[in-house]
Design an enzyme around this catalytic site. Structure first.
Site: not given
Length: 440
Positions: A269, A272, A337-338, A371, A430
Site C-alpha cells: 500500500q 501507491h 479500506e483494506h 487488487d 392529496h
C-alpha cells in the site's frame, strides 16, 4: 510521535497503553481530503470552460496540463481497433493474466446482480421493485505515477454485469504516453469509448457532454485532488461513486505470520504514493519488532523505495494493543479500506468487524490478490468512510423503481388511510385525490 528507526526506515510506534494514544491515533489518521480555495477556483474555471466551449476547452486544457499537442478531439480518441491491437500485442503471459483476472471479476459480480421483484396482496394490489441499469457510465482511470489496468476491469466489468448500455472511459496520457495494458484491459472489459483525457476537464466532459464525449449518468473511478474536487462539484448533474482518498491497509496479526510477508503487505500500500497509509496492529511486542526489522531490511530492495519510505514515515505505524478485543476496537475505530486479518481462525472475527471496505482472511491472503484477480472489487471506501460506504459493485450501476398497482378494493382501503394523513398535513388535494377512489 515516537518512532522506531532501523537503517533508513522510520515509522511511528504507538501503544494503546500510552496516555496520549487517542490523540496520536487521531493525528495519524487525519486526512484533509477537501481541496483548498485555489484548487476549487481552478476546477470551477475548467468546468465552466468545458460546459460552455465543449471540445475546444477539453483539447486546450489537456494540451496544457498533460503536455500534449492535440489539434482536435480526434487526436484524443481511441477506437476499438486500437484497443484490440493493444490486447493482441501483449506478451502471452500478460494477455492470459488479464483474461484470468477479468473472468474472476466478472464471475464474482454476477453473484451481486439484484433482480426485480413484486408481490400481490389479498385484495389484488401489486407492490414491488423494478431494477434497471444506467444508460451510460463514465469510468475514470488514473494515469501518471502509475498505470492501472486493474482499475479498468474493476470499474467496467460491474457496469457490464449490471447491463449498462454504454461505457465511456477517460484516461490521462501525460506527454502522450499510452499504456498498452490499460488499453488492452479496456478491450477485454468491453469499453465502448476511450478518450485520452484526464483531470477536471475529463470529469466535466463526462458530466456535461461535448460534441465528441457523450454525457454519462454516473462517473466512477479515483483520481487526484483535481479529479476529486471536480467529481464533488458535478454531483447532482451526474451520480458519482465516492470521493476517494489515499490507499490504506490495516493488518492485524496475532504474531503467527511471517514477518517478511507482513512487511511486504504494508509496502504494497505504501508504494501507491506518499500519502498512502500502512498500519500493523498486534498484541505481541516482539512480533512488531520483527516486522519493523524486516521492513528495514527489505526496504532498500524496493523499486519505489523513496515513495514507501515517505509514506511509512509520515502516515505509517506499528501499534501495540493489549489483546484481541482492543484489536477489534481499533479495526472499527479506523474503518480501514483494506483489512488483513493475519490471525488463526479469522472467520471468528467477522461478527465483530463492523467497518471495513474489504476483509482479507488468514495468513495466506495478501491484500495484493484482491487488487488484481481475487474477484471482489478493489474500488473501496477510504479515510474511515467504510463506516457508511461499500465497495463499488453492480448495484452502483443500477437504479430501483418502486412498483405500486392498486386494485379497486386496494385503492379504497388505502384511500381511507391516505385521506386521514393528508388532511392531517393540510394537503387537501392529496386527500381528495385519494378519496375519489374510496368505495361507499
Amino acid at each position: 510521535m515516537s518512532e522506531v528507526s532501523a537503517g533508513r526506515l522510520e515509522i511511528a510506534r504507538l501503544s494503546t497503553a500510552d496516555a496520549d494514544f487517542e490523540a496520536r491515533l487521531d493525528a495519524l489518521l487525519a486526512w484533509e481530503g477537501v481541496s483548498d480555495d485555489e484548487v476549487q477556483r481552478r476546477v470551477a474555471d475548467i468546468l465552466e470552460a468545458v460546459k460552455t466551449r465543449g471540445d475546444a476547452a477539453v483539447v486546450e486544457t489537456s494540451n496544457r496540463f498533460d503536455r500534449l499537442s492535440a489539434s482536435s478531439m480526434a487526436d484524443l480518441t481511441l477506437g476499438p481497433d486500437r484497443l484490440r491491437q493493444a490486447f493482441e500485442g501483449l506478451p502471452e503471459a500478460q494477455r492470459q493474466a488479464l483474461a484470468t483476472a477479468a473472468d474472476r471479476v466478472r464471475r464474482y459480480h454476477e453473484h451481486q446482480k439484484p433482480e426485480s421483484w413484486s408481490y400481490t396482496e389479498e385484495d389484488g394490489t401489486l407492490l414491488g421493485q423494478q431494477v434497471t441499469p444506467l444508460d451510460r457510465a463514465g469510468i475514470y482511470v488514473p494515469g501518471g505515477k502509475a498505470a492501472y489496468p486493474s482499475s479498468v476491469l474493476m470499474n467496467a466489468l460491474p457496469a457490464h454485469v449490471a447491463g449498462v448500455g454504454e461505457i465511456v472511459m477517460v484516461v490521462p496520457t501525460p506527454d502522450g504516453v499510452l499504456n498498452e495494458l490499460v488499453l488492452a484491459a479496456a478491450h477485454l472489459a468491453g469499453v465502448d469509448h476511450v478518450f485520452t483525457i484526464g483531470g477536471a476537464q475529463a470529469v466535466a466532459a463526462l458530466a456535461y457532454g461535448t460534441e465528441t464525449v457523450p454525457r454519462v449518468d454516473k462517473i466512477v473511478g479515483p483520481g487526484n485532488i483535481y479529479v476529486a474536487t471536480a467529481k464533488r462539484a458535478v454531483f447532482g448533474q451526474v451520480g458519482i461513486d465516492m470521493i476517494a482518498g489515499p490507499s490504506e491497509i490495516l493488518a492485524v496479526s496475532d504474531g503467527g505470520n511471517d514477518a517478511d510477508w507482513l512487511a511486504m503487505d504494508l509496502f504494497s500500500q505504501a508504494e501507491h504514493d506518499e500519502d498512502a497509509q500502512s498500519i500493523l496492529v498486534s498484541w505481541d511486542a516482539d512480533h512488531l519488532d520483527a516486522v519493523g526489522d524486516a521492513m528495514a531490511r527489505l526496504l532498500p530492495t524496493m523499486e519505489r523505495e523513496a515513495i514507501i519510505r515517505t509514506s511509512l514515515s509520515e502516515r505509517g505505524a506499528l501499534i501495540q494493543c493489549r489483546d484481541r478485543d482492543e484489536a477489534v476496537a481499533l479495526i472499527n475505530r479506523i474503518a480501514p479500506e483494506h483489512l488483513e486479518l493475519s490471525v488463526e481462525a479469522p472467520e471468528g472475527w467477522l461478527p465483530e468487524v463492523r467497518h471495513a471496505g474489504a476483509i482479507f482472511m488468514g495468513r495466506h491472503t495478501a491484500e495484493a490478490l484482491g487488487d488484481y484477480c481475487a474477484g471482489p472489487n478493489h474500488v473501496l471506501p477510504t479515510s474511515g468512510t467504510a463506516r457508511f460506504s461499500s465497495p463499488l459493485g453492480v448495484y452502483d450501476f443500477q437504479k430501483r423503481s418502486s412498483l405500486i398497482g392498486c386494485s379497486a378494493e386496494g385503492a379504497s382501503t388505502l384511500g381511507r388511510t391516505a385521506s386521514v394523513l393528508a388532511r392531517g398535513e393540510s394537503l387537501t388535494a392529496h386527500a381528495r385525490s385519494a378519496e375519489y377512489r374510496i368505495r361507499d
